[in-house]
Scaffold this motif. Structure first.
Motif, PDB file in Angstrom:
ATOM      1  N   SER A 101       6.184  -0.704  -4.709  1.00 49.23           N
ATOM      2  CA  SER A 101       5.908  -1.915  -5.489  1.00 49.23           C
ATOM      3  C   SER A 101       7.110  -2.295  -6.340  1.00 49.23           C
ATOM      4  O   SER A 101       7.495  -3.468  -6.427  1.00 49.23           O
ATOM      5  CB  SER A 101       4.685  -1.698  -6.388  1.00 49.23           C
ATOM      6  OG  SER A 101       3.541  -1.427  -5.609  1.00 49.23           O
ATOM      7  N   VAL A 102       7.694  -1.280  -6.983  1.00 52.08           N
ATOM      8  CA  VAL A 102       8.876  -1.533  -7.816  1.00 52.08           C
ATOM      9  C   VAL A 102      10.020  -2.069  -6.957  1.00 52.08           C
ATOM     10  O   VAL A 102      10.726  -3.009  -7.340  1.00 52.08           O
ATOM     11  CB  VAL A 102       9.301  -0.237  -8.543  1.00 52.08           C
ATOM     12  CG1 VAL A 102      10.633  -0.440  -9.263  1.00 52.08           C
ATOM     13  CG2 VAL A 102       8.236   0.187  -9.551  1.00 52.08           C
ATOM     14  N   MET A 103      10.191  -1.484  -5.766  1.00 50.68           N
ATOM     15  CA  MET A 103      11.269  -1.936  -4.884  1.00 50.68           C
ATOM     16  C   MET A 103      11.044  -3.374  -4.428  1.00 50.68           C
ATOM     17  O   MET A 103      11.985  -4.168  -4.338  1.00 50.68           O
ATOM     18  CB  MET A 103      11.342  -1.008  -3.659  1.00 50.68           C
ATOM     19  CG  MET A 103      11.836   0.401  -3.990  1.00 50.68           C
ATOM     20  SD  MET A 103      11.801   1.498  -2.554  1.00 50.68           S
ATOM     21  CE  MET A 103      12.998   0.701  -1.496  1.00 50.68           C
ATOM     22  N   LEU A 104       9.794  -3.721  -4.126  1.00 53.15           N
ATOM     23  CA  LEU A 104       9.488  -5.088  -3.696  1.00 53.15           C
ATOM     24  C   LEU A 104       9.720  -6.096  -4.811  1.00 53.15           C
ATOM     25  O   LEU A 104      10.215  -7.203  -4.574  1.00 53.15           O
ATOM     26  CB  LEU A 104       8.027  -5.164  -3.216  1.00 53.15           C
ATOM     27  CG  LEU A 104       7.735  -4.506  -1.866  1.00 53.15           C
ATOM     28  CD1 LEU A 104       6.235  -4.494  -1.595  1.00 53.15           C
ATOM     29  CD2 LEU A 104       8.447  -5.254  -0.747  1.00 53.15           C
ATOM     30  N   ASN A 139      13.216 -10.491  -6.725  1.00 54.11           N
ATOM     31  CA  ASN A 139      14.023 -11.143  -7.754  1.00 54.11           C
ATOM     32  C   ASN A 139      15.482 -11.283  -7.338  1.00 54.11           C
ATOM     33  O   ASN A 139      16.135 -12.289  -7.619  1.00 54.11           O
ATOM     34  CB  ASN A 139      13.938 -10.349  -9.068  1.00 54.11           C
ATOM     35  CG  ASN A 139      12.578 -10.471  -9.723  1.00 54.11           C
ATOM     36  OD1 ASN A 139      11.964 -11.531  -9.678  1.00 54.11           O
ATOM     37  ND2 ASN A 139      12.088  -9.391 -10.325  1.00 54.11           N
ATOM     38  N   VAL A 140      16.001 -10.249  -6.676  1.00 50.92           N
ATOM     39  CA  VAL A 140      17.404 -10.256  -6.285  1.00 50.92           C
ATOM     40  C   VAL A 140      17.653 -11.162  -5.087  1.00 50.92           C
ATOM     41  O   VAL A 140      18.643 -11.909  -5.035  1.00 50.92           O
ATOM     42  CB  VAL A 140      17.881  -8.822  -5.953  1.00 50.92           C
ATOM     43  CG1 VAL A 140      19.307  -8.844  -5.395  1.00 50.92           C
ATOM     44  CG2 VAL A 140      17.817  -7.941  -7.189  1.00 50.92           C
ATOM     45  N   MET A 141      16.729 -11.136  -4.119  1.00 46.86           N
ATOM     46  CA  MET A 141      16.932 -11.855  -2.864  1.00 46.86           C
ATOM     47  C   MET A 141      16.206 -13.195  -2.806  1.00 46.86           C
ATOM     48  O   MET A 141      16.208 -13.865  -1.779  1.00 46.86           O
ATOM     49  CB  MET A 141      16.472 -10.982  -1.686  1.00 46.86           C
ATOM     50  CG  MET A 141      17.191  -9.638  -1.620  1.00 46.86           C
ATOM     51  SD  MET A 141      16.577  -8.586  -0.294  1.00 46.86           S
ATOM     52  CE  MET A 141      17.098  -9.531   1.137  1.00 46.86           C
ATOM     53  N   ALA A 142      15.566 -13.597  -3.875  1.00 47.82           N
ATOM     54  CA  ALA A 142      14.796 -14.846  -3.871  1.00 47.82           C
ATOM     55  C   ALA A 142      15.700 -16.061  -3.671  1.00 47.82           C
ATOM     56  O   ALA A 142      16.815 -16.115  -4.208  1.00 47.82           O
ATOM     57  CB  ALA A 142      14.031 -14.980  -5.180  1.00 47.82           C
ATOM     58  N   VAL A 143      15.214 -17.007  -2.877  1.00 45.26           N
ATOM     59  CA  VAL A 143      15.935 -18.271  -2.670  1.00 45.26           C
ATOM     60  C   VAL A 143      15.423 -19.267  -3.704  1.00 45.26           C
ATOM     61  O   VAL A 143      14.245 -19.627  -3.707  1.00 45.26           O
ATOM     62  CB  VAL A 143      15.696 -18.816  -1.242  1.00 45.26           C
ATOM     63  CG1 VAL A 143      16.412 -20.153  -1.075  1.00 45.26           C
ATOM     64  CG2 VAL A 143      16.173 -17.813  -0.208  1.00 45.26           C
ATOM     65  N   LEU A 162      -3.422  16.388  -4.533  1.00 47.93           N
ATOM     66  CA  LEU A 162      -1.995  16.238  -4.273  1.00 47.93           C
ATOM     67  C   LEU A 162      -1.720  15.067  -3.324  1.00 47.93           C
ATOM     68  O   LEU A 162      -0.760  14.306  -3.522  1.00 47.93           O
ATOM     69  CB  LEU A 162      -1.446  17.544  -3.666  1.00 47.93           C
ATOM     70  CG  LEU A 162       0.057  17.563  -3.341  1.00 47.93           C
ATOM     71  CD1 LEU A 162       0.877  17.350  -4.603  1.00 47.93           C
ATOM     72  CD2 LEU A 162       0.445  18.875  -2.662  1.00 47.93           C
ATOM     73  N   ALA A 163      -2.585  14.924  -2.312  1.00 44.61           N
ATOM     74  CA  ALA A 163      -2.419  13.811  -1.361  1.00 44.61           C
ATOM     75  C   ALA A 163      -2.602  12.461  -2.049  1.00 44.61           C
ATOM     76  O   ALA A 163      -1.838  11.513  -1.822  1.00 44.61           O
ATOM     77  CB  ALA A 163      -3.404  13.968  -0.206  1.00 44.61           C
ATOM     78  N   ILE A 164      -3.626  12.376  -2.912  1.00 41.66           N
ATOM     79  CA  ILE A 164      -3.890  11.119  -3.623  1.00 41.66           C
ATOM     80  C   ILE A 164      -2.730  10.755  -4.543  1.00 41.66           C
ATOM     81  O   ILE A 164      -2.270   9.608  -4.602  1.00 41.66           O
ATOM     82  CB  ILE A 164      -5.202  11.233  -4.427  1.00 41.66           C
ATOM     83  CG1 ILE A 164      -6.384  11.359  -3.471  1.00 41.66           C
ATOM     84  CG2 ILE A 164      -5.383  10.029  -5.336  1.00 41.66           C
ATOM     85  CD1 ILE A 164      -7.702  11.632  -4.161  1.00 41.66           C
ATOM     86  N   VAL A 165      -2.240  11.781  -5.275  1.00 44.20           N
ATOM     87  CA  VAL A 165      -1.120  11.541  -6.189  1.00 44.20           C
ATOM     88  C   VAL A 165       0.132  11.121  -5.426  1.00 44.20           C
ATOM     89  O   VAL A 165       0.867  10.210  -5.838  1.00 44.20           O
ATOM     90  CB  VAL A 165      -0.838  12.808  -7.027  1.00 44.20           C
ATOM     91  CG1 VAL A 165       0.451  12.642  -7.844  1.00 44.20           C
ATOM     92  CG2 VAL A 165      -2.006  13.108  -7.954  1.00 44.20           C
ATOM     93  N   SER A 166       0.366  11.768  -4.284  1.00 37.98           N
ATOM     94  CA  SER A 166       1.545  11.433  -3.478  1.00 37.98           C
ATOM     95  C   SER A 166       1.498   9.994  -2.991  1.00 37.98           C
ATOM     96  O   SER A 166       2.494   9.256  -3.066  1.00 37.98           O
ATOM     97  CB  SER A 166       1.634  12.386  -2.279  1.00 37.98           C
ATOM     98  OG  SER A 166       1.767  13.730  -2.698  1.00 37.98           O
ATOM     99  N   VAL A 167       0.320   9.576  -2.483  1.00 37.28           N
ATOM    100  CA  VAL A 167       0.162   8.196  -2.007  1.00 37.28           C
ATOM    101  C   VAL A 167       0.341   7.199  -3.148  1.00 37.28           C
ATOM    102  O   VAL A 167       0.977   6.139  -2.994  1.00 37.28           O
ATOM    103  CB  VAL A 167      -1.216   8.015  -1.338  1.00 37.28           C
ATOM    104  CG1 VAL A 167      -1.461   6.544  -1.044  1.00 37.28           C
ATOM    105  CG2 VAL A 167      -1.297   8.833  -0.062  1.00 37.28           C
ATOM    106  N   ALA A 168      -0.197   7.544  -4.322  1.00 33.71           N
ATOM    107  CA  ALA A 168      -0.085   6.656  -5.479  1.00 33.71           C
ATOM    108  C   ALA A 168       1.369   6.503  -5.906  1.00 33.71           C
ATOM    109  O   ALA A 168       1.832   5.402  -6.247  1.00 33.71           O
ATOM    110  CB  ALA A 168      -0.923   7.210  -6.633  1.00 33.71           C
ATOM    111  N   VAL A 169       2.122   7.609  -5.907  1.00 34.68           N
ATOM    112  CA  VAL A 169       3.535   7.560  -6.287  1.00 34.68           C
ATOM    113  C   VAL A 169       4.330   6.717  -5.295  1.00 34.68           C
ATOM    114  O   VAL A 169       5.171   5.895  -5.682  1.00 34.68           O
ATOM    115  CB  VAL A 169       4.117   8.990  -6.373  1.00 34.68           C
ATOM    116  CG1 VAL A 169       5.630   8.944  -6.554  1.00 34.68           C
ATOM    117  CG2 VAL A 169       3.481   9.759  -7.527  1.00 34.68           C
ATOM    118  N   ILE A 170       4.063   6.941  -3.996  1.00 31.30           N
ATOM    119  CA  ILE A 170       4.760   6.160  -2.968  1.00 31.30           C
ATOM    120  C   ILE A 170       4.466   4.670  -3.124  1.00 31.30           C
ATOM    121  O   ILE A 170       5.372   3.825  -3.032  1.00 31.30           O
ATOM    122  CB  ILE A 170       4.352   6.645  -1.565  1.00 31.30           C
ATOM    123  CG1 ILE A 170       4.873   8.071  -1.315  1.00 31.30           C
ATOM    124  CG2 ILE A 170       4.882   5.699  -0.490  1.00 31.30           C
ATOM    125  CD1 ILE A 170       4.359   8.701  -0.041  1.00 31.30           C
ATOM    126  N   ALA A 171       3.195   4.329  -3.385  1.00 31.99           N
ATOM    127  CA  ALA A 171       2.801   2.929  -3.570  1.00 31.99           C
ATOM    128  C   ALA A 171       3.502   2.327  -4.772  1.00 31.99           C
ATOM    129  O   ALA A 171       3.955   1.172  -4.747  1.00 31.99           O
ATOM    130  CB  ALA A 171       1.287   2.836  -3.727  1.00 31.99           C
TER     131      ALA A 171
END
Length: 285
Positions: A19-22, A27-31, A6-15
């Motif tokens: 990543s998707v947010m970054l 793309n949105v904030m790029a100069v 469960l801990a491994i899956v949780s960390v993977a989901v958060i990562a």
């Protein structure tokens, strides 16, 4: 075991979410970069000296690419070749570029002046300047600790008998040495300037001779004998106008302390030419 999974899956989901947010943020904030910038930047030598008036080559390249500055001749180290390349990329006229080199306005080596203290601090002109103006008898002369040598990107400067010496063939005129000198005895001048006053002491007469035998005493003789009127006095120091000076050597030959000097080693007054210049000056008077 289930807790570990469960801990491994949780960390993977958060990562994955991060990543998707970054990716979205990048793309949105790029100069967006000006498409001309890479081509313009490629033309510049990368000295990052600031002689162009911008904060390094990137700053100058951005101004050219954006069209806020259309002067392609500001890069002193790059010279005419750089100006031509920039003009080709930007579709502008290159214009004329005159090579500039550093000149040391001090002739007070260890044979002409003396030390007034035994300086044992940091081997730095800036540090020595803070200690009563330096170890030399002349507080306006070259401090001789080599701050200019340290910043020169072309190894064009050496210290000889306590005074900085510039190799004009290696110097690119970037001006880093000029900005690093705490006594301001180094200046970047047009290559066409063949004669200059090798002194930075603004005092006159005895006050100068007491501290340096190679100093300018402000006698104004050089300005009086110059047949072209190329020399004026500024705070007891001779200023040579390179556009008027013909390098006849009249001022060099007439200077009582020999502080008027040719910029290039090996040059000497041409006797016949100097005599004609003196006759022309006398006739004008």
């Amino acid at each position: 075991m289930n807790i570990i999974v469960l801990a491994i899956v949780s960390v993977a989901v958060i990562a994955l979410v991060c990543s998707v947010m970054l990716v979205i943020a990048s793309n949105v904030m790029a100069v967006k970069e000006d498409p001309l910038f890479p081509a313009v930047r490629e033309c510049l030598p990368g000295a990052n000296c600031g002689a162009c008036g911008y904060a390094g080559c990137d700053g100058y390249a951005k101004a050219l690419a954006a069209g806020t500055d259309k002067r392609t001749t500001l890069c002193v180290p790059g010279g005419a070749d750089c100006a031509q390349a920039l003009a080709g990329v930007l579709g502008l006229e290159a214009g004329a570029v005159e090579k500039r080199v550093a000149i040391v306005f001090c002739g007070g080596d260890c044979t002409r002046t003396e030390a007034r203290m035994d300086y044992q601090g940091a081997h730095s002109c800036a540090a020595a300047k803070l200690l009563f103006g330096g170890a030399g008898a002349c507080a306006f002369g070259c401090l001789g600790n080599g701050d200019c040598v340290a910043v020169c990107p072309e190894n064009a400067i050496t210290i000889d008998k306590g005074v900085a010496v510039v190799n004009r063939d290696l110097c690119i005129g970037c001006g880093l040495c000029e900005r690093s000198c705490p006594n301001h005895v180094i200046g970047v001048r047009p290559m066409s300037q063949k004669v200059f006053d090798r002194c930075s002491n603004p005092n006159r007469g005895k006050a100068v001779m007491d501290v340096c035998k190679a100093g300018c005493i402000g006698c104004t003789k050089c300005s009086k004998v110059c047949p072209e009127g190329a020399i004026t006095m500024d705070h007891s120091l001779a200023q040579v106008n390179p556009t008027k000076c013909t390098a006849c050597g009249t001022c060099v030959a007439s200077c009582p302390t020999h502080c008027m000097s040719f910029a290039e080693p090996g040059m000497a007054p041409a006797p016949a030419k100097a005599e004609r210049a003196e006759e022309k000056s006398a006739a004008a008077q």
